[in-house]
Design a protein around this motif. Structure first.
Motif, PDB file in Angstrom:
ATOM      1  N   ALA A 126     -63.353  89.069  55.138  1.00 23.92           N
ATOM      2  CA  ALA A 126     -64.088  88.464  53.943  1.00 23.92           C
ATOM      3  C   ALA A 126     -64.252  86.950  54.320  1.00 23.92           C
ATOM      4  CB  ALA A 126     -63.101  88.686  52.637  1.00 23.92           C
ATOM      5  N   ALA A 127     -63.481  86.428  54.891  1.00 28.63           N
ATOM      6  CA  ALA A 127     -63.546  84.826  54.960  1.00 28.63           C
ATOM      7  C   ALA A 127     -64.706  84.771  55.983  1.00 28.63           C
ATOM      8  CB  ALA A 127     -62.391  84.159  55.672  1.00 28.63           C
ATOM      9  N   ARG A 128     -64.865  85.693  56.859  1.00 33.25           N
ATOM     10  CA  ARG A 128     -66.290  85.502  57.986  1.00 33.25           C
ATOM     11  C   ARG A 128     -67.541  85.411  57.083  1.00 33.25           C
ATOM     12  NH1 ARG A 128     -66.308  87.476  63.293  1.00 33.25           N
ATOM     13  NH2 ARG A 128     -64.561  88.831  62.902  1.00 33.25           N
ATOM     14  N   GLY A 129     -67.555  86.097  56.012  1.00 33.43           N
ATOM     15  CA  GLY A 129     -68.815  86.312  55.165  1.00 33.43           C
ATOM     16  C   GLY A 129     -69.013  84.643  54.571  1.00 33.43           C
ATOM     17  N   HIS A 130     -68.147  83.724  54.253  1.00 31.25           N
ATOM     18  CA  HIS A 130     -68.250  82.587  53.908  1.00 31.25           C
ATOM     19  C   HIS A 130     -68.449  81.570  54.853  1.00 31.25           C
ATOM     20  CE1 HIS A 130     -67.788  84.105  49.918  1.00 31.25           C
ATOM     21  NE2 HIS A 130     -66.586  84.915  50.292  1.00 31.25           N
ATOM     22  N   LEU A 131     -68.439  81.819  56.054  1.00 34.35           N
ATOM     23  CA  LEU A 131     -68.166  80.699  57.221  1.00 34.35           C
ATOM     24  C   LEU A 131     -69.469  80.115  57.722  1.00 34.35           C
ATOM     25  CD1 LEU A 131     -65.372  79.542  58.189  1.00 34.35           C
ATOM     26  CD2 LEU A 131     -65.648  81.092  60.137  1.00 34.35           C
ATOM     27  N   SER A 132     -69.430  78.829  57.990  1.00 36.14           N
ATOM     28  CA  SER A 132     -70.579  78.476  58.621  1.00 36.14           C
ATOM     29  C   SER A 132     -70.292  78.542  60.254  1.00 36.14           C
ATOM     30  CB  SER A 132     -70.827  76.921  58.167  1.00 36.14           C
ATOM     31  OG  SER A 132     -70.839  76.669  56.835  1.00 36.14           O
ATOM     32  N   PRO A 133     -71.486  78.363  60.751  1.00 37.65           N
ATOM     33  CA  PRO A 133     -71.428  78.517  62.548  1.00 37.65           C
ATOM     34  C   PRO A 133     -70.390  77.335  62.821  1.00 37.65           C
ATOM     35  CG  PRO A 133     -73.697  78.637  61.808  1.00 37.65           C
ATOM     36  CD  PRO A 133     -72.940  78.296  60.244  1.00 37.65           C
ATOM     37  N   GLY A 134     -69.461  77.940  63.655  1.00 38.47           N
ATOM     38  CA  GLY A 134     -68.564  76.684  64.280  1.00 38.47           C
ATOM     39  C   GLY A 134     -67.340  76.512  63.291  1.00 38.47           C
ATOM     40  N   GLY A 135     -67.303  77.038  62.138  1.00 40.94           N
ATOM     41  CA  GLY A 135     -66.323  76.817  61.015  1.00 40.94           C
ATOM     42  C   GLY A 135     -64.996  77.721  61.534  1.00 40.94           C
ATOM     43  N   SER A 136     -64.133  77.363  60.708  1.00 42.89           N
ATOM     44  CA  SER A 136     -62.679  77.944  61.014  1.00 42.89           C
ATOM     45  C   SER A 136     -62.085  78.463  59.806  1.00 42.89           C
ATOM     46  CB  SER A 136     -61.747  77.103  61.794  1.00 42.89           C
ATOM     47  OG  SER A 136     -61.246  75.810  61.112  1.00 42.89           O
ATOM     48  N   VAL A 137     -61.102  79.321  59.958  1.00 41.72           N
ATOM     49  CA  VAL A 137     -60.223  80.004  58.748  1.00 41.72           C
ATOM     50  C   VAL A 137     -58.855  79.695  59.161  1.00 41.72           C
ATOM     51  CG1 VAL A 137     -59.809  82.227  57.731  1.00 41.72           C
ATOM     52  CG2 VAL A 137     -62.075  81.901  58.773  1.00 41.72           C
ATOM     53  N   LEU A 138     -58.174  79.261  58.148  1.00 40.30           N
ATOM     54  CA  LEU A 138     -56.811  79.002  57.888  1.00 40.30           C
ATOM     55  C   LEU A 138     -56.170  80.014  56.927  1.00 40.30           C
ATOM     56  CD1 LEU A 138     -54.932  76.922  59.129  1.00 40.30           C
ATOM     57  CD2 LEU A 138     -55.248  75.514  56.928  1.00 40.30           C
ATOM     58  N   VAL A 139     -55.408  81.022  57.923  1.00 39.61           N
ATOM     59  CA  VAL A 139     -55.045  82.291  57.048  1.00 39.61           C
ATOM     60  C   VAL A 139     -53.441  82.365  57.381  1.00 39.61           C
ATOM     61  CG1 VAL A 139     -55.452  83.496  59.193  1.00 39.61           C
ATOM     62  CG2 VAL A 139     -55.366  84.650  56.644  1.00 39.61           C
ATOM     63  N   GLY A 140     -52.832  82.680  56.455  1.00 43.89           N
ATOM     64  CA  GLY A 140     -51.090  82.762  56.537  1.00 43.89           C
ATOM     65  C   GLY A 140     -50.727  83.912  55.662  1.00 43.89           C
ATOM     66  N   ASP A 141     -49.967  84.788  56.795  1.00 41.06           N
ATOM     67  CA  ASP A 141     -49.599  85.975  56.279  1.00 41.06           C
ATOM     68  C   ASP A 141     -47.974  86.334  56.788  1.00 41.06           C
ATOM     69  OD1 ASP A 141     -49.793  88.326  55.099  1.00 41.06           O
ATOM     70  OD2 ASP A 141     -50.838  89.390  56.811  1.00 41.06           O
ATOM     71  N   GLY A 142     -47.539  87.263  56.578  1.00 41.88           N
ATOM     72  CA  GLY A 142     -46.319  87.818  57.071  1.00 41.88           C
ATOM     73  C   GLY A 142     -46.309  88.374  58.188  1.00 41.88           C
ATOM     74  N   PHE A 143     -45.049  88.442  58.984  1.00 37.22           N
ATOM     75  CA  PHE A 143     -44.827  89.316  60.390  1.00 37.22           C
ATOM     76  C   PHE A 143     -43.128  89.612  60.176  1.00 37.22           C
ATOM     77  CE2 PHE A 143     -43.937  84.893  61.762  1.00 37.22           C
ATOM     78  CZ  PHE A 143     -43.162  85.045  62.751  1.00 37.22           C
ATOM     79  N   TRP A 144     -42.949  90.365  60.984  1.00 32.64           N
ATOM     80  CA  TRP A 144     -41.540  90.746  61.221  1.00 32.64           C
ATOM     81  C   TRP A 144     -40.734  89.967  62.280  1.00 32.64           C
ATOM     82  CZ3 TRP A 144     -40.408  92.757  56.940  1.00 32.64           C
ATOM     83  CH2 TRP A 144     -40.645  93.772  56.324  1.00 32.64           C
ATOM     84  N   GLU A 145     -39.832  89.076  61.887  1.00 35.59           N
ATOM     85  CA  GLU A 145     -39.183  88.589  62.857  1.00 35.59           C
ATOM     86  C   GLU A 145     -38.300  89.272  63.841  1.00 35.59           C
ATOM     87  OE1 GLU A 145     -39.055  85.446  63.807  1.00 35.59           O
ATOM     88  OE2 GLU A 145     -39.345  84.130  61.983  1.00 35.59           O
ATOM     89  N   ARG A 146     -37.693  90.512  63.052  1.00 39.63           N
ATOM     90  CA  ARG A 146     -37.156  91.429  63.842  1.00 39.63           C
ATOM     91  C   ARG A 146     -37.206  92.863  62.977  1.00 39.63           C
ATOM     92  NH1 ARG A 146     -30.967  89.929  61.596  1.00 39.63           N
ATOM     93  NH2 ARG A 146     -31.435  89.892  59.626  1.00 39.63           N
ATOM     94  N   GLU A 147     -36.902  93.835  63.496  1.00 35.98           N
ATOM     95  CA  GLU A 147     -37.189  95.125  62.847  1.00 35.98           C
ATOM     96  C   GLU A 147     -36.512  95.337  61.527  1.00 35.98           C
ATOM     97  OE1 GLU A 147     -39.106  98.888  63.334  1.00 35.98           O
ATOM     98  OE2 GLU A 147     -38.825  97.105  64.916  1.00 35.98           O
TER      99      GLU A 147
END
Length: 248
Positions: A126-147
């Motif tokens: 979704a962010a890609r559709g709003h991005l200028s050429p050469g621009g960047s996305v700052l995205v934050g999400d979860g991940f598992w530190e352990r099982e």
């Protein structure tokens, strides 16, 4: 109480709706906004805390934010106006997944709001559709530190909801993005966020004992605190990535 109002109360002491310290936010913004005259969009901006901080000290910056919560946006407008930044910030009430404007942006943020898009990779698309050429996305999400164990799953998570950090980054790369910076939230940042979240709600409930929602809000804080301490503390991680499209 309406979920958006609970969130607004919970973030009184920690406006950044993610386990990130002020210093980490500052570093991420400094790296993502090297010129200071960029156009910035925050998808799921809540109280626009990221945008207000991005605008401060960068007089050439212009920013847009979109969120479903009018109460959160109202707080964001008030904060921006109080800081003398309101003329460079436009906040839109609406669904971030359906947001459409004619311009593109040098930086698109979606930190802690990827769930609105169905996960990390759909949020990036979704962010890609709003991005200028050469621009960047700052995205934050979860991940598992352990099982994740039974206690974590009992707190409302699914085992396949996240993957480990290395696999998370690999999936982002396979989707056509190159990470150019990243920050993994520390346990200290997590604890500060969770104590603020539960503490703000608890304090409000205790200070407004006669309010019809006071008991409910206190219960929400207690349940969340138990799920954090007994369920996902030390198991759920959070990574904030600055990425650019691999192919032009």
């Amino acid at each position: 109480m309406e979920r958006s109002l609970v969130s607004t109360l919970a973030h009184v002491d920690h406006p950044i709706a993610a386990p990130l310290s002020d210093g980490s936010v500052r570093t991420l913004l400094d790296r993502a906004l090297p010129r200071g005259d960029e156009r910035v969009l925050d998808l799921g901006c809540a109280e626009a805390a990221w945008l207000v901080r991005a605008l401060a000290g960068r007089p050439g910056l212009r920013a847009d934010g979109v969120d479903l919560s009018e109460s959160a946006l109202a707080k964001g407008r008030a904060a921006a106006d109080a800081a003398g930044l309101g003329d460079r910030l436009t906040l839109h009430t609406g669904d971030a997944t359906a947001f459409e404007v004619p311009q593109s942006y040098d930086l698109v943020l979606c930190v802690g709001a990827t769930h609105a898009f169905g996960g990390l990779l759909p949020a990036l698309e979704a962010a890609r559709g709003h991005l200028s050429p050469g621009g960047s996305v700052l995205v934050g999400d979860g991940f598992w530190e352990r099982e994740p164990g039974p206690e974590t799953l009992a707190a409302g998570f699914e085992a396949d909801e996240y993957t480990d950090l290395a696999t998370t980054v690999e999936r982002v790369s396979a989707a056509g993005w190159t990470p150019v910076y990243g920050h993994v939230s520390t346990l200290e940042e997590w604890d500060a966020y969770e104590w603020s979240w539960t503490g703000s709600l608890s304090r409000w409930a205790l200070d407004h004992r006669e309010h019809p929602d006071a008991a409910e809000v206190l219960g929400i804080a207690r349940t969340h605190r138990d799920e954090w301490l007994r369920g996902y503390r030390g198991t759920l991680g959070f990574v904030t990535l600055q990425v650019r499209a691999t192919a032009s």
